[in-house]
Write an enzyme that holds these catalytic residues in place. Structure first.
Site, PDB file in Angstrom:
ATOM      1  N   GLY A  83     -11.791  -4.724   2.030  1.00  0.00           N
ATOM      2  CA  GLY A  83     -13.234  -4.497   2.149  1.00  0.00           C
ATOM      3  C   GLY A  83     -13.772  -3.596   1.041  1.00  0.00           C
ATOM      4  N   GLY A 138      -6.790  -9.170   0.675  1.00  0.00           N
ATOM      5  CA  GLY A 138      -5.520  -9.473   1.347  1.00  0.00           C
ATOM      6  C   GLY A 138      -4.941 -10.844   1.012  1.00  0.00           C
ATOM      7  NE  ARG A 144      -4.344  -1.487   1.845  1.00  0.00           N
ATOM      8  CZ  ARG A 144      -5.262  -1.784   2.746  1.00  0.00           C
ATOM      9  NH1 ARG A 144      -5.026  -1.565   4.026  1.00  0.00           N
ATOM     10  NH2 ARG A 144      -6.424  -2.281   2.374  1.00  0.00           N
TER      11      ARG A 144
HETATM   12  C1  3PG Z   1      -8.480  -2.211   5.167  1.00  0.00           C
HETATM   13  O1  3PG Z   1      -7.398  -2.665   5.556  1.00  0.00           O
HETATM   14  O2  3PG Z   1      -9.364  -2.920   4.631  1.00  0.00           O
HETATM   15  C2  3PG Z   1      -8.695  -0.742   5.243  1.00  0.00           C
HETATM   16  O3  3PG Z   1      -7.520  -0.075   5.572  1.00  0.00           O
HETATM   17  C3  3PG Z   1      -9.828  -0.389   6.160  1.00  0.00           C
HETATM   18  O4  3PG Z   1      -9.539  -0.671   7.491  1.00  0.00           O
HETATM   19  P1  3PG Z   1     -10.731  -0.806   8.551  1.00  0.00           P
HETATM   20  O5  3PG Z   1     -11.472  -2.076   8.206  1.00  0.00           O
HETATM   21  O6  3PG Z   1     -10.107  -0.833   9.912  1.00  0.00           O
HETATM   22  O7  3PG Z   1     -11.651   0.389   8.367  1.00  0.00           O
END
Ligand code: 3PG
Length: 390
Positions: free
Chosen positions: A368, A345, A34
């Site tokens: 997400g 991921g 990222r």
């Molecule tokens: C992620 O890693 O999906 C994003 O950075 C969002 O993080 P969060 O689910 O803690 O809002």
């Protein structure tokens, strides 16, 4: 939506929201995907002569409290190395009080240490907005969150725009889903149907071929009437799997069920892999991967694809002996001339393990956010930018 690259940033105070929410190990950045993805945006702003302020969340700290484990300091150290320029961390940044020269870059402490961030409180967003002349939303990975730094600030900043990374993500995903070259094939893997049901529903209306894998496939295998032994599957979603399979049939296609699988008796790195026909799984066995015959069939489907969307491994690829299915599909995607997108991921970890990053057309930084985009949901951060106009 206005784009950062269309604006003159010289001498401007530019506040850039990145998603620098990266995994840490022993106080150092463990995976910098990222951070690297945000580099072109940061470099562009620096070279344009802006006073660059970066901010991001890191993990999920208690709001309003500083915690060392969620500090952005390791990210700044890593970023400094990549940029070849010291990036200082500013701890108390909310009320300004620091000065920057043109071309300077700083990173604020974790934006989730700030009261009102998570709840998207207007006063908090107004404070962010007061720090800048231009607000840049570049954090695609956090675009599904309506927080003060991803949503509220867009309303109040003198100027608000999308950064190059956000724009690239929206372009690539829009290309794949909006007007896809056909046939379009989606691979949805991962452990649970429940977390991907809306994705499956939405993709099944768009794609020509849906392939399921991982724990998700186990529920479909069960739905097709086979014994899954001790495998991870969701009994209460068997009917949903049957519904999706029937809907695909009604459209003249099918969601294929593996013809063979790789099983083991224990979830263990040293567990031997045994290939079985799908109707031969014993009561004490667990399905950990698709079998070689199935992988061949699925790879064949990918050969003729015009567009491929990939989210989720099809087996327990962390253990080499149960990674052959994911590897075979990854390589088939890499070899395919189709426009291919991978996100999430675990998927990115598989892309890295099998060394195919260069051969996938687009790799999304979203977890997400990527899923919500696939679900056809509007991302709040993008909606806020749209409301500001182009
Ligand atoms: C992620 O890693 O999906 C994003 O950075 C969002 O993080 P969060 O689910 O803690 O809002």
């Amino acid at each position: 939506i206005k784009r950062m690259t269309d604006l003159d940033l010289r001498g401007k105070r530019v506040l850039i929201r990145e998603d620098l929410n990266v995994p840490l190990k022993d106080g150092e950045v463990a995976d910098d995907t990222r951070i690297r993805a945000s580099l072109p945006t940061i470099r562009h702003a620096m070279e344009a002569g802006a006073k660059v302020m970066l901010f991001s969340h890191l993990g999920r700290p208690t709001e309003g409290e500083y915690s060392e484990e969620n500090s952005t300091k390791p990210v700044a150290r890593h970023l400094s190395k990549l940029l070849g320029k010291e990036v200082p961390v500013i701890k108390d940044w909310l009320d300004g009080g620091f000065s920057l020269n043109d071309g300077d870059v700083v990173l604020f402490e974790n934006v989730r240490f700030t009261k009102g961030e998570k709840k998207n409180v207007d006063e908090t967003a107004q404070k962010y907005a007061a720090l800048c002349d231009v607000y840049v939303m570049d954090a695609f990975g956090t675009a599904h969150r309506a927080e003060a730094s991803t949503h509220g600030v867009t309303k109040f900043a003198p100027e608000a725009c999308a950064g190059p990374l956000l724009a690239a993500e929206l372009d690539a995903l829009g290309k794949a889903l909006g007007n896809p070259a056909r046939p379009m094939v989606a691979i949805v893997g991962g452990s649970k149907v429940s977390t991907k049901l809306t994705v499956l529903d939405s993709l099944s209306t768009i794609v020509d071929q849906l392939i399921v894998g991982g724990g998700i496939a186990n529920t479909f295998i069960k739905a097709a009437g086979h014994n899954v032994g001790k495998s991870l599957y969701e009994e209460d979603l068997v009917a949903e799997a049957q519904r999706l399979m029937a809907a695909a049939k009604a459209k003249g296609g099918e969601i294929p069920v593996p013809v063979d699988v790789v099983v083991g008796k224990n979830f263990d790195a040293n567990e031997p892999a045994v290939v079985k026909k799908v109707n031969e799984v014993a009561d004490d066995e667990m399905i950990f991967d698709i079998g070689p015959e199935t992988a061949k069939q699925y790879a064949e489907l990918l050969k003729t694809a015009g567009t491929i969307v990939w989210n989720g491994p099809v087996g327990v690829f962390e253990f080499d002996q149960f990674g052959e299915g994911t590897k075979a599909l990854g390589l088939a995607i890499a070899e395919s001339p189709a426009f291919s997108i991978a996100g999430g991921g675990d998927t990115l970890a598989a892309v890295a393990k099998y060394n195919i990053a260069d051969k996938v057309s687009y790799i999304s930084t979203g977890g997400g956010a990527f899923l919500e985009f696939l679900e056809g949901k509007k991302l709040p951060a993008v909606e806020a930018l749209e409301a500001r106009g182009g």
